[in-house]
Design a protein around this motif. Structure first.
Motif, PDB file in Angstrom:
ATOM      1  N   GLY A  70     -74.804  -7.914   8.593  1.00  0.00           N
ATOM      2  CA  GLY A  70     -75.065  -9.297   9.173  1.00  0.00           C
ATOM      3  C   GLY A  70     -76.292  -9.972   8.259  1.00  0.00           C
ATOM      4  O   GLY A  70     -76.586 -10.805   7.585  1.00  0.00           O
ATOM      5  N   THR A  79     -70.670 -19.811   1.609  1.00  0.00           N
ATOM      6  CA  THR A  79     -69.729 -19.829   2.700  1.00  0.00           C
ATOM      7  C   THR A  79     -68.657 -19.301   2.275  1.00  0.00           C
ATOM      8  O   THR A  79     -68.690 -18.572   1.284  1.00  0.00           O
ATOM      9  CB  THR A  79     -69.139 -21.592   2.695  1.00  0.00           C
ATOM     10  OG1 THR A  79     -68.582 -21.860   1.406  1.00  0.00           O
ATOM     11  CG2 THR A  79     -70.134 -22.338   3.223  1.00  0.00           C
ATOM     12  N   HIS A 109     -66.613 -21.120   6.462  1.00  0.00           N
ATOM     13  CA  HIS A 109     -67.588 -20.646   7.642  1.00  0.00           C
ATOM     14  C   HIS A 109     -69.043 -20.494   6.737  1.00  0.00           C
ATOM     15  O   HIS A 109     -68.922 -19.957   5.771  1.00  0.00           O
ATOM     16  CB  HIS A 109     -67.135 -19.267   8.393  1.00  0.00           C
ATOM     17  CG  HIS A 109     -65.858 -19.477   8.794  1.00  0.00           C
ATOM     18  ND1 HIS A 109     -65.778 -19.978  10.199  1.00  0.00           N
ATOM     19  CD2 HIS A 109     -64.658 -19.155   8.431  1.00  0.00           C
ATOM     20  CE1 HIS A 109     -64.235 -19.906  10.578  1.00  0.00           C
ATOM     21  NE2 HIS A 109     -63.591 -19.388   9.584  1.00  0.00           N
ATOM     22  N   ARG A 110     -69.787 -20.709   7.422  1.00  0.00           N
ATOM     23  CA  ARG A 110     -71.598 -20.363   6.914  1.00  0.00           C
ATOM     24  C   ARG A 110     -71.949 -19.040   6.778  1.00  0.00           C
ATOM     25  O   ARG A 110     -71.571 -18.293   7.880  1.00  0.00           O
ATOM     26  CB  ARG A 110     -72.503 -21.478   7.663  1.00  0.00           C
ATOM     27  CG  ARG A 110     -72.483 -22.953   7.149  1.00  0.00           C
ATOM     28  CD  ARG A 110     -72.849 -22.957   5.713  1.00  0.00           C
ATOM     29  NE  ARG A 110     -74.200 -22.486   5.545  1.00  0.00           N
ATOM     30  CZ  ARG A 110     -75.084 -23.183   5.607  1.00  0.00           C
ATOM     31  NH1 ARG A 110     -75.409 -24.195   5.947  1.00  0.00           N
ATOM     32  NH2 ARG A 110     -76.373 -22.361   5.076  1.00  0.00           N
ATOM     33  N   GLN A 113     -75.051 -18.593   9.358  1.00  0.00           N
ATOM     34  CA  GLN A 113     -74.738 -18.594  10.841  1.00  0.00           C
ATOM     35  C   GLN A 113     -73.979 -17.214  11.341  1.00  0.00           C
ATOM     36  O   GLN A 113     -74.371 -16.488  12.472  1.00  0.00           O
ATOM     37  CB  GLN A 113     -73.818 -19.547  11.065  1.00  0.00           C
ATOM     38  CG  GLN A 113     -74.497 -21.058  11.094  1.00  0.00           C
ATOM     39  CD  GLN A 113     -73.584 -22.377  11.506  1.00  0.00           C
ATOM     40  OE1 GLN A 113     -72.631 -22.401  11.300  1.00  0.00           O
ATOM     41  NE2 GLN A 113     -74.218 -23.131  12.078  1.00  0.00           N
ATOM     42  N   CYS A 114     -72.854 -17.053  10.475  1.00  0.00           N
ATOM     43  CA  CYS A 114     -72.084 -15.813  10.999  1.00  0.00           C
ATOM     44  C   CYS A 114     -72.849 -14.351  10.919  1.00  0.00           C
ATOM     45  O   CYS A 114     -72.819 -13.352  11.680  1.00  0.00           O
ATOM     46  CB  CYS A 114     -70.811 -15.703  10.095  1.00  0.00           C
ATOM     47  SG  CYS A 114     -69.553 -16.712  10.285  1.00  0.00           S
ATOM     48  N   TRP A 117     -74.991 -13.885  13.653  1.00  0.00           N
ATOM     49  CA  TRP A 117     -74.698 -13.412  15.166  1.00  0.00           C
ATOM     50  C   TRP A 117     -74.179 -11.870  14.818  1.00  0.00           C
ATOM     51  O   TRP A 117     -74.317 -11.142  15.880  1.00  0.00           O
ATOM     52  CB  TRP A 117     -73.248 -14.403  15.344  1.00  0.00           C
ATOM     53  CG  TRP A 117     -73.904 -15.606  15.988  1.00  0.00           C
ATOM     54  CD1 TRP A 117     -73.764 -16.944  15.484  1.00  0.00           C
ATOM     55  CD2 TRP A 117     -74.231 -15.988  17.186  1.00  0.00           C
ATOM     56  NE1 TRP A 117     -74.145 -17.719  16.330  1.00  0.00           N
ATOM     57  CE2 TRP A 117     -74.514 -17.150  17.586  1.00  0.00           C
ATOM     58  CE3 TRP A 117     -74.425 -15.039  18.422  1.00  0.00           C
ATOM     59  CZ2 TRP A 117     -74.972 -17.713  18.549  1.00  0.00           C
ATOM     60  CZ3 TRP A 117     -74.765 -15.534  19.683  1.00  0.00           C
ATOM     61  CH2 TRP A 117     -75.098 -16.926  19.598  1.00  0.00           C
ATOM     62  N   ILE A 118     -73.765 -11.570  13.747  1.00  0.00           N
ATOM     63  CA  ILE A 118     -73.257 -10.298  13.572  1.00  0.00           C
ATOM     64  C   ILE A 118     -74.565  -9.415  13.502  1.00  0.00           C
ATOM     65  O   ILE A 118     -74.809  -8.167  14.132  1.00  0.00           O
ATOM     66  CB  ILE A 118     -72.784 -10.135  12.032  1.00  0.00           C
ATOM     67  CG1 ILE A 118     -71.207 -10.677  12.156  1.00  0.00           C
ATOM     68  CG2 ILE A 118     -72.489  -8.658  11.879  1.00  0.00           C
ATOM     69  CD1 ILE A 118     -70.583 -10.805  10.777  1.00  0.00           C
TER      70      ILE A 118
END
Length: 209
Positions: A70, A79, A109-110, A113-114, A117-118
């Motif tokens: 992450g 992205t 997907h950005r 952001q991902c 969270w990961i």
């Protein structure tokens, strides 16, 4: 007294001596992976449930790698999209700061952001495993003594080490290998930092105890 306490609590054990250290492997109703205690004839210090070995250590190592992944994604930026059974990354333009946000044909997907969270998920899950281990040792010994305190120290050290290692690994990897290097460096840094931090947490606890 340490070995007598194990016997009184119903544990079976075997001992192996390395210089001033005696390693005690103990179990109930069959060997339990990773349940290793170390008793030192020098400072009479007992260590239970070393979370850098066995199934606990493997789980923590995996989760530290997930957290590092992450962190690497955040550093990688841009992205990504799932296309044709694979993952396509769209890099951020370093000169203009622009990036591809998708269109009617591609849903993106950005990375940042991902990645956040990961990273958070890996960290929380790793700490949760450490908390479970501390609770297990507390339950087995009946007190928050040196054994549980050590597990707490290694959990804290491992969490901080994984966080710092992932940050440094992603930064160094990006400098050497660009976006892909950031991803690889984040994963490796998270794993190495987690195990190193766990070890330093145990050493620090033993030093100040």
């Amino acid at each position: 007294q340490f070995l007598a306490g194990l016997s009184n609590a119903g544990w079976q054990y075997t001992t192996t001596t390395f210089g001033r250290e005696t390693q005690v492997t103990y179990w109930k109703e069959g060997p339990l992976t990773g349940e290793v205690g170390v008793w030192s004839t020098r400072n009479h210090y007992a260590r239970f449930g070393d979370n850098s070995s066995g199934s606990m250590g493997m789980a923590n190592g995996f989760l530290n790698g997930v957290g590092g992944l992450g962190t690497g994604m955040v550093r990688m930026d841009g992205t990504f999209a799932f296309r044709n059974g694979g993952i396509t990354h769209y890099a951020k333009n370093p000169a203009t700061g622009r990036m591809f946000y998708g269109n009617q044909y591609v849903n993106v997907h950005r990375m940042t952001q991902c990645g956040k969270w990961i990273s958070r998920g890996g960290t929380i899950a790793g700490v949760a495993i450490g908390v479970v281990e501390v609770g297990y040792i507390w339950h087995q010994t009946g007190e928050f003594g040196s054994e549980a305190q050590l597990a707490a120290a290694t959990t804290l050290g491992g969490g901080l080490g994984a966080w710092g290692g992932a940050k440094l690994g992603a930064l160094g990897g990006f400098a050497v290998g660009g976006p892909i290097g950031a991803l690889i460096g984040g994963i490796g840094g998270g794993i190495v930092g987690g195990f190193g931090g766990s070890w330093f947490g145990g050493v620090g606890y033993n030093w100040f105890r």
